[in-house]
Design an enzyme around this catalytic site. Structure first.
Site, PDB file in Angstrom:
ATOM      1  N   HIS A  71       0.818  -1.213   0.000  1.00  0.00           N
ATOM      2  CA  HIS A  71       0.000   0.000   0.000  1.00  0.00           C
ATOM      3  C   HIS A  71       0.849   1.258   0.000  1.00  0.00           C
ATOM      4  O   HIS A  71       2.052   1.216   0.244  1.00  0.00           O
ATOM      5  CB  HIS A  71      -0.971  -0.010   1.186  1.00  0.00           C
ATOM      6  CG  HIS A  71      -0.326  -0.015   2.533  1.00  0.00           C
ATOM      7  ND1 HIS A  71       0.192   1.115   3.130  1.00  0.00           N
ATOM      8  CD2 HIS A  71      -0.119  -1.031   3.413  1.00  0.00           C
ATOM      9  CE1 HIS A  71       0.680   0.801   4.321  1.00  0.00           C
ATOM     10  NE2 HIS A  71       0.512  -0.497   4.513  1.00  0.00           N
ATOM     11  N   CYS A  87       3.083  -4.956   6.683  1.00  0.00           N
ATOM     12  CA  CYS A  87       2.752  -4.643   5.294  1.00  0.00           C
ATOM     13  C   CYS A  87       3.965  -4.075   4.564  1.00  0.00           C
ATOM     14  O   CYS A  87       4.956  -3.695   5.175  1.00  0.00           O
ATOM     15  CB  CYS A  87       1.614  -3.624   5.233  1.00  0.00           C
ATOM     16  SG  CYS A  87       0.000  -4.317   5.635  1.00  0.00           S
TER      17      CYS A  87
END
Length: 112
Positions: A71, A87
């Protein structure tokens, strides 16, 4: 047409985009911190979301391992560091570039 794939090197903090065996682009990334490391393994892109909101920047690509994804970020100074909850974090302009070039089902290999 050769298929695309993503290889993530957590120690180098780099994401590579391949077409077949040919490297076509690489990007700087942030990865998981010591307490919440980015999990090595073979995954796929499971979801793609434009403007997911909050800390996820302008794009979210959820992986086939729940709660993990590639992301953007609202904190660009974090790129190049081990600071996330696992992440893979990218500059928004980079994640937008990548987002346009991969599809749901694209293989993602996370290595140390």
């Amino acid at each position: 047409m050769p298929s695309r794939s993503i290889v993530i090197h957590t120690t180098r903090r780099q994401l590579e985009l391949y077409e077949g065996n040919r490297l076509i682009r690489h990007y700087p990334i942030a990865v998981g911190k010591g307490a919440t490391p980015t999990p090595p393994g073979h995954y796929t892109i499971a979801t793609k979301t434009v403007f997911p909101g909050g800390v996820f920047g302008s794009r979210w690509m959820g992986l086939s391992i729940p709660h993990y994804g590639i992301h953007g970020t609202n904190n660009p100074t974090s790129i190049g560091q081990a600071v996330s909850k696992g992440c893979i974090r990218m500059h928004n302009h980079d994640v937008e570039h990548l987002f346009q070039r991969v599809e749901v089902g694209t293989p993602v290999i996370i290595q140390r």
